[in-house]
Design a protein around this motif. Structure first.
Motif, PDB file in Angstrom:
ATOM      1  N   GLN A 138       0.827  -1.209   0.000  1.00  0.00           N
ATOM      2  CA  GLN A 138       0.000   0.000   0.000  1.00  0.00           C
ATOM      3  C   GLN A 138       0.861   1.258   0.000  1.00  0.00           C
ATOM      4  OE1 GLN A 138      -3.509   0.561  -0.104  1.00  0.00           O
ATOM      5  NE2 GLN A 138      -3.269  -1.501  -0.915  1.00  0.00           N
ATOM      6  N   ARG A 139       1.914   1.262   0.798  1.00  0.00           N
ATOM      7  CA  ARG A 139       2.834   2.409   0.826  1.00  0.00           C
ATOM      8  C   ARG A 139       3.402   2.680  -0.560  1.00  0.00           C
ATOM      9  NH1 ARG A 139       7.304   3.326   4.852  1.00  0.00           N
ATOM     10  NH2 ARG A 139       8.445   2.622   3.043  1.00  0.00           N
ATOM     11  N   ILE A 165       0.317   6.949   4.100  1.00  0.00           N
ATOM     12  CA  ILE A 165       1.627   6.305   4.279  1.00  0.00           C
ATOM     13  C   ILE A 165       2.003   6.319   5.759  1.00  0.00           C
ATOM     14  CG2 ILE A 165       4.102   6.583   3.860  1.00  0.00           C
ATOM     15  CD1 ILE A 165       3.359   7.423   0.981  1.00  0.00           C
ATOM     16  N   ASP A 166       1.766   7.434   6.430  1.00  0.00           N
ATOM     17  CA  ASP A 166       2.059   7.512   7.871  1.00  0.00           C
ATOM     18  C   ASP A 166       1.265   6.463   8.645  1.00  0.00           C
ATOM     19  OD1 ASP A 166       3.792   9.622   7.414  1.00  0.00           O
ATOM     20  OD2 ASP A 166       2.332  11.171   8.004  1.00  0.00           O
ATOM     21  N   ARG A 167       0.008   6.267   8.269  1.00  0.00           N
ATOM     22  CA  ARG A 167      -0.815   5.254   8.944  1.00  0.00           C
ATOM     23  C   ARG A 167      -0.264   3.847   8.701  1.00  0.00           C
ATOM     24  NH1 ARG A 167      -6.424   7.827   7.015  1.00  0.00           N
ATOM     25  NH2 ARG A 167      -6.481   9.576   8.460  1.00  0.00           N
ATOM     26  N   CYS A 168       0.173   3.594   7.479  1.00  0.00           N
ATOM     27  CA  CYS A 168       0.792   2.295   7.183  1.00  0.00           C
ATOM     28  C   CYS A 168       2.039   2.096   8.032  1.00  0.00           C
ATOM     29  CB  CYS A 168       1.152   2.192   5.695  1.00  0.00           C
ATOM     30  SG  CYS A 168      -0.241   2.001   4.585  1.00  0.00           S
ATOM     31  N   ASP A 169       2.850   3.143   8.133  1.00  0.00           N
ATOM     32  CA  ASP A 169       4.070   3.058   8.939  1.00  0.00           C
ATOM     33  C   ASP A 169       3.752   2.744  10.402  1.00  0.00           C
ATOM     34  OD1 ASP A 169       5.629   3.563   6.717  1.00  0.00           O
ATOM     35  OD2 ASP A 169       5.900   5.690   7.175  1.00  0.00           O
ATOM     36  N   LEU A 170       2.711   3.381  10.920  1.00  0.00           N
ATOM     37  CA  LEU A 170       2.311   3.113  12.306  1.00  0.00           C
ATOM     38  C   LEU A 170       1.847   1.673  12.483  1.00  0.00           C
ATOM     39  CD1 LEU A 170       0.394   6.397  13.241  1.00  0.00           C
ATOM     40  CD2 LEU A 170       2.548   5.573  14.206  1.00  0.00           C
ATOM     41  N   LEU A 171       1.058   1.189  11.551  1.00  0.00           N
ATOM     42  CA  LEU A 171       0.579  -0.186  11.636  1.00  0.00           C
ATOM     43  C   LEU A 171       1.744  -1.173  11.551  1.00  0.00           C
ATOM     44  CD1 LEU A 171      -1.712  -2.196  11.910  1.00  0.00           C
ATOM     45  CD2 LEU A 171      -2.074  -2.034   9.426  1.00  0.00           C
TER      46      LEU A 171
END
Length: 145
Positions: free
Chosen positions: A15-16, A55-61
């Motif tokens: 996704q990123r 992208i930030d949300r993906c990184d957090l997950l």
């Protein structure tokens, strides 16, 4: 091996990469618009920011999911996330993660170059407009005298 967690991380990395592809394409559009006589970005900057937030949300997950792995798996995933060379015995999931990270990093680098070019175009346009305004002011002052 916790395949469910690895699969989630892999999907996040995919996704990123898709989001970064969209950011790259939007940045190309911004660069084109920045080179036009009248600079109108419409909502491109907002859309681009939305992708950055995703992208930030993906990184957090990814960070949350990393905590669910044992130390050996964390080490393997962190190696893939770092973009460094993998071990010979890396699993397919780890190799796929590494590929997504490399694609993402390449897109990020290209996007940063385009973004810098677009910013420079806008700055140049700003300078041109400022110079024209100063010329007009100077002419008006000379006419009044």
């Amino acid at each position: 091996m916790n395949t469910e967690v690895l699969d989630t991380i892999l999907v996040c990395l995919e996704q990123r990469t898709l989001f970064m592809t969209s950011i790259y394409n939007l940045t190309k559009q911004l660069q084109v618009k920045a080179s036009q006589e009248e600079i109108l970005f419409d909502n491109l900057l907002d859309v681009r920011q939305d992708y950055m937030t995703r992208i930030d949300r993906c990184d957090l997950l990814i960070q949350v999911k990393l905590q669910e792995l044992d130390a050996e798996q964390q080490k393997a995933v962190n190696l893939a996330l770092s973009g460094r060379e993998l071990n010979q015995d890396s699993s397919q999931a780890i190799e796929a993660m590494s590929q997504y990270v490399m694609q993402y990093n390449a897109l990020l680098e290209q996007t940063q170059k385009l973004d810098a070019e677009a910013i420079q175009l806008v700055k140049n346009r700003h300078t041109d407009i400022k110079n024209r305004i100063n010329e007009i002011r100077h002419k008006r002052v000379n006419i009044k005298q």
